[in-house]
Structures are given as C-alpha cells and as structure tokens.
Design a protein around this motif. Structure first.
Motif, PDB file in Angstrom:
ATOM      1  N   ALA A 122       0.842  -1.200   0.000  1.00 15.75           N
ATOM      2  CA  ALA A 122       0.000   0.000   0.000  1.00 15.75           C
ATOM      3  C   ALA A 122       0.880   1.255   0.000  1.00 15.75           C
ATOM      4  N   PHE A 123       0.369   2.295  -0.632  1.00 18.65           N
ATOM      5  CA  PHE A 123       0.978   3.626  -0.597  1.00 18.65           C
ATOM      6  C   PHE A 123      -0.005   4.559   0.081  1.00 18.65           C
ATOM      7  N   ASP A 124       0.478   5.460   0.916  1.00 18.57           N
ATOM      8  CA  ASP A 124      -0.443   6.396   1.561  1.00 18.57           C
ATOM      9  C   ASP A 124       0.140   7.794   1.617  1.00 18.57           C
ATOM     10  N   VAL A 125      -0.762   8.768   1.678  1.00 16.13           N
ATOM     11  CA  VAL A 125      -0.404  10.166   1.915  1.00 16.13           C
ATOM     12  C   VAL A 125      -1.338  10.690   2.994  1.00 16.13           C
ATOM     13  N   ARG A 126      -0.830  11.622   3.791  1.00 16.11           N
ATOM     14  CA  ARG A 126      -1.632  12.164   4.882  1.00 16.11           C
ATOM     15  C   ARG A 126      -1.249  13.601   5.161  1.00 16.11           C
ATOM     16  N   TYR A 127      -2.212  14.323   5.699  1.00 18.09           N
ATOM     17  CA  TYR A 127      -1.965  15.695   6.117  1.00 18.09           C
ATOM     18  C   TYR A 127      -2.478  15.836   7.545  1.00 18.09           C
ATOM     19  N   THR A 128      -1.641  16.343   8.429  1.00 17.48           N
ATOM     20  CA  THR A 128      -2.005  16.540   9.831  1.00 17.48           C
ATOM     21  C   THR A 128      -2.100  18.032  10.119  1.00 17.48           C
ATOM     22  N   LEU A 129      -3.221  18.447  10.690  1.00 17.46           N
ATOM     23  CA  LEU A 129      -3.430  19.834  11.108  1.00 17.46           C
ATOM     24  C   LEU A 129      -3.334  19.881  12.624  1.00 17.46           C
ATOM     25  N   MET A 130      -2.320  20.585  13.130  1.00 15.74           N
ATOM     26  CA  MET A 130      -2.108  20.609  14.573  1.00 15.74           C
ATOM     27  C   MET A 130      -1.344  21.870  14.956  1.00 15.74           C
ATOM     28  N   GLN A 131      -1.599  22.330  16.163  1.00 20.40           N
ATOM     29  CA  GLN A 131      -0.854  23.475  16.685  1.00 20.40           C
ATOM     30  C   GLN A 131      -0.420  23.136  18.106  1.00 20.40           C
ATOM     31  N   TYR A 132       0.893  23.269  18.360  1.00 19.76           N
ATOM     32  CA  TYR A 132       1.431  23.016  19.691  1.00 19.76           C
ATOM     33  C   TYR A 132       1.348  24.300  20.511  1.00 19.76           C
ATOM     34  N   GLU A 133       0.932  24.144  21.768  1.00 21.42           N
ATOM     35  CA  GLU A 133       0.902  25.271  22.701  1.00 21.42           C
ATOM     36  C   GLU A 133       1.903  24.994  23.817  1.00 21.42           C
ATOM     37  N   VAL A 134       2.765  25.965  24.084  1.00 25.44           N
ATOM     38  CA  VAL A 134       3.816  25.793  25.089  1.00 25.44           C
ATOM     39  C   VAL A 134       3.193  25.679  26.472  1.00 25.44           C
ATOM     40  N   GLU A 135       3.627  24.640  27.214  1.00 25.18           N
ATOM     41  CA  GLU A 135       3.142  24.420  28.573  1.00 25.18           C
ATOM     42  C   GLU A 135       4.145  24.943  29.596  1.00 25.18           C
ATOM     43  N   SER A 136       5.423  24.674  29.377  1.00 29.25           N
ATOM     44  CA  SER A 136       6.462  25.175  30.286  1.00 29.25           C
ATOM     45  C   SER A 136       7.749  25.398  29.501  1.00 29.25           C
ATOM     46  N   GLY A 137       8.518  26.376  29.948  1.00 32.98           N
ATOM     47  CA  GLY A 137       9.775  26.681  29.291  1.00 32.98           C
ATOM     48  C   GLY A 137       9.678  27.806  28.280  1.00 32.98           C
ATOM     49  N   GLY A 138       8.549  28.499  28.256  1.00 35.07           N
ATOM     50  CA  GLY A 138       8.361  29.599  27.311  1.00 35.07           C
ATOM     51  C   GLY A 138       6.895  29.918  27.149  1.00 35.07           C
ATOM     52  N   THR A 139       6.583  30.703  26.133  1.00 29.72           N
ATOM     53  CA  THR A 139       5.199  31.060  25.840  1.00 29.72           C
ATOM     54  C   THR A 139       4.970  30.982  24.342  1.00 29.72           C
ATOM     55  N   GLY A 140       3.707  30.905  23.938  1.00 27.94           N
ATOM     56  CA  GLY A 140       3.357  30.949  22.527  1.00 27.94           C
ATOM     57  C   GLY A 140       2.905  29.626  21.969  1.00 27.94           C
ATOM     58  N   THR A 141       2.799  29.591  20.646  1.00 26.98           N
ATOM     59  CA  THR A 141       2.358  28.399  19.928  1.00 26.98           C
ATOM     60  C   THR A 141       3.306  28.118  18.776  1.00 26.98           C
ATOM     61  N   VAL A 142       3.262  26.880  18.288  1.00 24.99           N
ATOM     62  CA  VAL A 142       4.074  26.449  17.151  1.00 24.99           C
ATOM     63  C   VAL A 142       3.146  25.765  16.155  1.00 24.99           C
ATOM     64  N   ASP A 143       3.198  26.174  14.890  1.00 27.82           N
ATOM     65  CA  ASP A 143       2.422  25.529  13.839  1.00 27.82           C
ATOM     66  C   ASP A 143       3.025  24.151  13.575  1.00 27.82           C
ATOM     67  N   ALA A 144       2.239  23.099  13.773  1.00 30.82           N
ATOM     68  CA  ALA A 144       2.746  21.734  13.637  1.00 30.82           C
ATOM     69  C   ALA A 144       2.077  20.988  12.490  1.00 30.82           C
ATOM     70  N   ASN A 145       1.487  21.707  11.529  1.00 30.88           N
ATOM     71  CA  ASN A 145       0.893  21.056  10.364  1.00 30.88           C
ATOM     72  C   ASN A 145       1.980  20.313   9.603  1.00 30.88           C
ATOM     73  N   SER A 146       1.631  19.135   9.063  1.00 26.68           N
ATOM     74  CA  SER A 146       2.636  18.350   8.357  1.00 26.68           C
ATOM     75  C   SER A 146       2.008  17.495   7.264  1.00 26.68           C
ATOM     76  N   PHE A 147       2.818  17.169   6.273  1.00 25.28           N
ATOM     77  CA  PHE A 147       2.445  16.299   5.176  1.00 25.28           C
ATOM     78  C   PHE A 147       3.333  15.075   5.258  1.00 25.28           C
TER      79      PHE A 147
END
Length: 103
Positions: free
Chosen positions: A68-93
């Motif tokens: 089998a061959f597959d492709v996928r797209y993940t939509l996600m955003q990481y939010e900092v819990e400790s060690g800083g502030t802000g968010t990181v765009d974690a979308n991936s193919f």
C-alpha cells in the motif's frame, strides 16, 4: 557544539472508507504525547514542553494485493506548557509505503 532533540509519541485514530478500486480515504484525530524540545550545548541549555492538544488527520491510501501507498496531512498546533510562551504551527504532510505479510 550544540545538540537539540524534539521527542513526541503520536497517537492517531482514523475512520476509513474503502472504495472498491483499492482506495481508502478517511479522517480522524491525532494527539502527540510527551512532546518535548530539549537543547544542550555551549550556546543554549533549555527544555520546552508542549500541551497534549488534539489535531486532525486526513488520510488517503491505495492498497494493491500485499502493499500500500499512503499520503496524509495533519493539522495541529502546539501550545507551550512550560519553558516559554506561545504556539508552534505543527501542520505536516507525510507519505508512506506498507508491505503486508501473510496475505
């Protein structure tokens, strides 16, 4: 010298529709557990932990006999819990190849 590592353990749940031509399409939820960015070295020594927040996965797969061959797209955003502030765009193919044994 500097060293950095980003460790996480992805967990996904997908619902797939199987078309008669060997195509499977679906979507589902994903969460990345133990999501930690660590850096150590001469310039930076730090650890950033991210919250376990759910994301969304779109998945398409073509199955033919024992592979089998597959492709996928993940939509996600990481939010900092400790060690800083802000968010990181974690979308991936991603793409993959599977071989099925014993079929």
């Amino acid at each position: 010298n500097q060293e950095a590592s980003w460790n996480r353990f992805p967990v996904e749940a997908l619902l797939l529709y199987r078309a008669p031509i060997g195509l499977r399409m679906g979507a589902g939820a994903a969460v990345h557990l133990g999501n930690v960015l660590e850096a150590s070295g001469a310039t930076l020594n730090d650890r950033v932990e991210f919250k376990n927040k759910p994301g969304f996965v779109l998945h398409t797969e073509y199955v033919r006999r024992n592979f089998a061959f597959d492709v996928r797209y993940t939509l996600m955003q990481y939010e900092v819990e400790s060690g800083g502030t802000g968010t990181v765009d974690a979308n991936s193919f991603g793409a993959g190849f599977s071989i099925f044994f014993g079929r």
